[in-house]
Scaffold this active site. Structure first.
Site, PDB file in Angstrom:
ATOM      1  N   THR A   1      77.429  45.335  55.398  1.00 50.72           N
ATOM      2  CA  THR A   1      78.219  45.738  56.521  1.00 50.72           C
ATOM      3  C   THR A   1      79.731  45.144  56.367  1.00 50.72           C
ATOM      4  OG1 THR A   1      78.181  45.857  58.686  1.00 50.72           O
ATOM      5  CG2 THR A   1      77.433  44.001  57.874  1.00 50.72           C
TER       6      THR A   1
ATOM      7  N   ASN B   1      90.690  55.324  66.744  1.00 46.48           N
ATOM      8  CA  ASN B   1      91.485  55.396  65.392  1.00 46.48           C
ATOM      9  C   ASN B   1      93.018  55.638  65.361  1.00 46.48           C
ATOM     10  OD1 ASN B   1      89.321  54.401  63.280  1.00 46.48           O
ATOM     11  ND2 ASN B   1      88.250  55.530  64.754  1.00 46.48           N
TER      12      ASN B   1
END
Length: 402
Positions: free
Chosen positions: A189, A397
């Site tokens: 991760t 984003n």
């Protein structure tokens, strides 16, 4: 926004101290510098990103881990120290050297980690100035503080713990993770740190971590993107006196619990995916190979059309069929059975005769959804976990650097 349960309970791991302080890297003055300290004699294993643009701390960390037992992890958030060439390597090494001068350990005993914006120089002087404060704040009780300190776009900390019995001794394992976007790890991760007080040889610890990562962090996706900074670490302090180096039942028990803890942390990343409103399992059953199952599962989980349908609770099962069809595999589509929750959408490659749009819509409206594709072609099965794609994902984003 995040989906489902949020656990912040944890158990301290004997032989591990942690701290987090604000160094000024983040604009909001929140904690952005985290320090782990491990008891002398601890063993550490690591799995790192395979990105061609691996960040400087990944390069330095791998080299340090190969040359010296780790005594400290030095982690900053808000700056990835990636995409800056040899200057980034020097910056990471200077931070390790600065900590070594204050603690008396070799610089190689410090493993650096970074997460945040790519392409900007690491503010080394801010980190150096904050080191005395973070050292003085070290405590066994600071796991949650550390979990918060490594966050970037995460909306909540991710932490998991287990206490269990190995022979006559109680053993603890606790981990924290961060990750919310740029998630389809090609190893692990974004950042994950797990510690336990068992005693274990480093080579065995590495094997255990690699196995656990393969079943958990390498089975999740938010947006199909792999971070430049992905790192997953496992440290065994040996303080409990329980030794699993010789294998046997104790090692098997530990492996099962480690696998379970990693899966919990991995799924917590999906539940906190950027803009997520749905938590989704995509399971492909009875495939001819593991690779075939994973290719189809990821084709569905990463499809923008499928993910937006999930966000809209739109039971457009044609998008599942479309996604299966683009997977790079050879299958007999006339054998396929497809399920949405308990509702069968397809039977033998065609719409199930008793399927209705209302049935599908009821499942799609749920917060947790399971999609099952039965290939009826073999003995392999795999699951991938993902989230939906919402307006909020685009907003997060689009505004990440502003």
């Amino acid at each position: 926004m995040a989906v489902g349960i949020h656990n912040v309970d944890f158990s301290a791991v004997p032989g591990v101290r942690l701290a987090a302080v604000a160094s000024g890297i983040k604009k909001n003055d929140s904690n952005d510098l985290v320090l782990f300290e491990f008891a002398e004699g601890s063993a550490t294993a690591g799995v790192f990103t395979r990105s061609l643009f691996a960040a400087a701390p990944v390069t330095v960390g791998k080299r340090h881990l190969a040359s010296s037992p780790a005594r400290y992890f030095l982690i900053n958030s808000g700056n990835a120290n990636a995409g800056v060439g040899d200057l980034g390597i020097a910056d990471a090494e200077n931070c390790c050297k600065a900590l070594s001068e204050l603690t008396g350990v070799a610089a190689e005993a410090v493993i650096p980690f970074s997460t945040g914006v790519i392409g900007e120089r690491l503010p080394v002087e801010k980190i150096r100035s904050a080191l005395p404060g973070v050292i003085s704040a070290l405590s066994e009780a600071n796991w949650l503080v550390a979990a918060e300190g490594i966050m970037t776009t995460d909306t909540r900390p991710k932490i998991a713990s287990r206490i269990f019995r190995l022979g006559s001794r109680d053993v603890t394992i606790t981990g924290i993770a961060k990750g919310s976007g740029m998630i389809q790890p090609n190893m692990a991760t974004m950042l994950c740190y797990i510690a336990t007080d068992v005693s274990c040889a480093q080579s065995q610890l590495q094997a255990l971590l690699t196995q656990a990562v393969g079943k958990s962090f390498n089975r999740i996706t938010i947006d199909s993107d792999t971070s430049t900074n992905d790192s997953c670490m496992l440290t065994a302090t040996g303080v409990s006196g329980a030794d699993i180096s010789s294998g046997g039942e104790s090692a098997d028990v530990f492996a099962r619990i480690l696998d379970d803890l990693c899966l919990e942390l991995a799924q917590s990343i999906v539940r906190d995916g950027e803009g997520a409103t749905k938590f989704v399992e995509v399971r492909v059953e009875h495939g001819a190979t593991q690779a075939e199952c994973l290719a189809i599962a990821y084709a569905i989980a990463n499809s923008p059309l499928m993910k937006t349908a999930l966000y809209a609770s739109d039971a457009n099962w044609g998008r599942i069929v479309m996604a299966i069809g683009k997977a790079p595999v050879t299958i007999d589509v006339n054998k396929l059975d497809v399920y949405l929750g308990d509702v069968q959408l397809m039977q033998a490659g065609q719409k199930h005769p008793r399927y209705s749009e209302n049935q599908g819509a009821a499942v799609m409206a749920q917060e947790t959804i399971r999609i099952v594709v039965d290939l009826n072609a073999g003995e392999f099965s795999e699951s991938v976990w993902t989230s939906d794609l919402s307006h909020e994902y685009v907003t997060i984003n689009a505004e990440y650097r502003t």
